[in-house]
Design an enzyme around this catalytic site. Structure first.
Site, PDB file in Angstrom:
ATOM      1  N   GLU A  27       0.823  -1.220   0.000  1.00 48.46           N
ATOM      2  CA  GLU A  27       0.000   0.000   0.000  1.00 48.46           C
ATOM      3  C   GLU A  27       0.852   1.263   0.000  1.00 48.46           C
ATOM      4  O   GLU A  27       1.691   1.479   0.878  1.00 48.46           O
ATOM      5  CB  GLU A  27      -0.941   0.029   1.203  1.00 48.46           C
ATOM      6  N   LYS A  87      -8.425  -0.563   0.310  1.00 53.99           N
ATOM      7  CA  LYS A  87      -9.561  -1.011   1.099  1.00 53.99           C
ATOM      8  C   LYS A  87     -10.387  -1.992   0.284  1.00 53.99           C
ATOM      9  O   LYS A  87     -10.884  -1.655  -0.796  1.00 53.99           O
ATOM     10  CB  LYS A  87     -10.451   0.170   1.522  1.00 53.99           C
TER      11      LYS A  87
END
Length: 593
Positions: free
Chosen positions: A188, A204
């Site tokens: 990420e 997410k």
């Protein structure tokens, strides 16, 4: 080791970062002993450290380091955090970068026995508390995490290399800070800031990888379209848009990409891009003040979510969920959100795991998501195990290989998963040579593919299968049910052999997973006559997708259904199924009646 004990020429830091705003390729470099170290141990020291990092980078230095999640209090006193268990910020300053090491002489890392310090009952209780808070309007989403612990006795760099192999690409960093070592292989991006443009890429939404290409694509498509996953993603996108607007030029915040699925070795992840043009005069400390900690690992609203995180989580998160990154000469800054990160301190290793909880999140699904997310640790453990070959077992009867196309297709999928060369013509030629030497009779063929993609085939005389066999029920759950060494057939079979039959006369062992669901036998699949129809467990229970099983599902002889251990008294009949032996009627061994 402390800085004054470092060996001359030893690499203390490695970075292997994607460059979303760069020229493509990767930023892959090593660094030796830092010329100086910048450390913040109190909240008041964090901003000055970031100011110093920025100034030194603009003077031509490389600055590589991290912020703990608990550094959040330096930017907003309303952010509730535990007392930190180490420096709030740490950066090594380097006058030059070194080439990435082409090879290391480190021994393979020892396998770590990771233990989650949270029971399922406590997890369910905290889920209920989060849902109450959402129902009461206190928050919309909360990222809840727990810590895995393990004893570690080995070489940190060797473990990092194994983790990087298990979780390639993304933003990998090895930082030896003396009192602790950080091994981050996070996928990420927190932010990439170059010139006036800043990009964030919150992650997410999670789904497991499939056992077949069709199942894999179906899981990715489901992740992109399920309302719960999309809602979770867009909540955080909105939060980060708001955070980014604090340092952005008016009307420059935009979302050029939404709901993008990225394939990682063990999971699918959904990301979205949020970018902006930064106002003149914005400092690195200002950017952190606007964005830190990343909303993807807090929830929304951020203040309320962080307050509840401190109430529910008993210990500091540490570097996990903080930021790890590099500020290059000239000021180009890239930081990741360390969500796949192992922290080492002495003989102790820790790694966080978590997920975003929304109003419609279910405890079973979230618990399962945690299991998928931690799979990169198990995957790294294969580097410490013995070498293995990919394996297919076929029946050769009077010169004809049974189900050969299906077996080769399955081996090709396994080769792609384990990143091994695959040459269909070479494998077919290997089998043709073996068939020519065994033109008559019944043979059990072992087709093997090594790490270099070289096939070999072996034949063993085989007797006709028995008409009926006895099966023994495993006395404990099959802990490796969801391992890649279960989903794919290889010569690494110690987890199966540990549950081989122990009773005289038993042909095989019937396995079940930690959730009490029947999975398979150690050498084949299982068919059960339940409520008047023949069923077999679905792949999601954790089993090998056998060729014989697939044939019978296709013909309609079998249907998929979850069968629990508690359901076994209602089972009317059993059968052992695989391509090699076919369908063999089975009973439970008499000692289990």
């Amino acid at each position: 080791m402390p800085p004054d004990e470092a060996r001359p020429g030893t690499l203390r830091t490695l970075i292997d970062f994607a460059q979303p705003l760069g020229t493509g390729g990767r930023l892959r470099l090593g660094f030796g002993e830092p010329s100086r170290v910048l450390v913040a141990r109190t909240a008041d020291e964090v901003r000055p450290v970031l100011d110093a990092v920025e100034a030194l980078a603009r003077e031509g230095r490389w600055c590589v380091g991290y912020l703990r999640y608990e550094a959040a209090a330096a930017f907003d006193r309303a952010f509730a955090v535990h007392a930190a268990d180490g420096p709030l910020a740490w950066f090594g300053v380097h006058d030059e970068a070194l080439p990435w090491p082409e090879a290391t002489d480190n021994d393979a890392p020892a396998s770590l026995d990771w233990q989650l310090g949270l029971s399922r009952a406590d997890f369910d209780s905290r889920m209920q508390a989060i849902h109450r808070a959402i129902s009461n309007g206190e928050l919309y989403q909360l990222n809840y995490t727990a810590t895995l612990h393990a004893d570690f006795h080995g070489e940190p760099l060797a473990l990092f290399m194994a983790l990087r192999q298990a979780q390639p690409d993304g933003y990998a960093a090895f930082i030896d800070a003396g009192e602790e070592q950080l091994l981050s292989v996070s996928p990420e991006l927190f932010f990439d800031w170059q010139g006036e443009r800043i990009l964030t890429r919150p992650m997410k939404g999670t789904a497991p990888r499939g056992a077949t290409p069709a199942e894999d694509e179906a899981l990715a498509q489901r992740l992109r379209t399920v309302p719960k996953e999309r809602a979770e993603n867009v909540m955080i996108v909105d939060l980060i848009r708001n955070d980014l607007s604090r340092v952005a030029k008016p009307f420059s915040v935009r979302v050029p990409r939404l709901f993008h699925t990225e394939a990682l070795p063990t999971v699918w992840q959904m990301t979205s891009d949020v970018e902006a043009l930064v106002r003149e005069g914005t400092t690195l400390a200002d950017a952190f003040a606007a964005l830190f900690p990343c909303g993807s690992i807090t929830g929304a609203p951020k203040v309320s979510a962080m307050r509840m995180i401190r109430e529910l989580e008993p210990e500091a998160r540490g570097v996990y969920c903080g930021a790890v990154g590099v500020v290059q000469p000239g000021g180009h800054a890239i930081f990741n959100v360390p969500i796949r990160t192992v922290a080492l301190r002495g003989a102790q290793a820790r790694c966080g795991i978590g997920s975003g909880i929304t109003a419609d999140a279910r405890a079973d699904a979230e618990w399962e998501e945690w299991r998928h997310k931690r799979a990169f640790l198990d995957r790294a453990g294969r580097a410490s195990g013995p070498p293995f070959d990919l394996l297919e077992t076929l029946a050769l009867v009077d010169g004809e290989l049974r189900d050969a196309p299906a077996h080769l297709a399955r081996m090709a999928i396994a080769a792609a998963h384990f990143e091994r060369p695959w040459n269909q013509a070479s494998v077919a030629s290997c089998l043709d040579d073996l068939k020519a030497r065994h033109a008559t009779g019944m043979w059990r063929v072992r087709l093997l593919l090594d790490a270099q993609g070289t096939p070999r085939a072996e034949a063993f005389a085989m007797e006709a299968p028995p008409a009926r066999v006895l099966l023994q029920l495993a006395t404990r759950p099959f802990g490796e049910a969801h391992s890649e060494f279960t989903r794919f057939k290889t010569t690494r079979r110690a987890h199966y052999e540990a549950l081989a039959p122990t009773e005289s006369g038993a042909f095989d062992t019937l396995l079940w997973n930690r959730d009490g669901e029947i999975t398979e036998c150690t050498r084949g699949n299982i068919a059960l006559l339940l409520d008047g129809r023949w069923v077999t467990p679905p792949l999601r229970c954790g089993l090998l997708g056998g060729i014989g099983r697939a044939n019978r599902l296709r013909s309609g002889q079998l249907a998929e259904a979850v069968v629990r251990v508690d359901d076994l008294p209602r089972v009317q009949a059993l059968a052992f199924v695989n391509s090699l032996r076919g369908w063999i009627d089975a009973d439970f061994a008499p000692f289990q009646k």
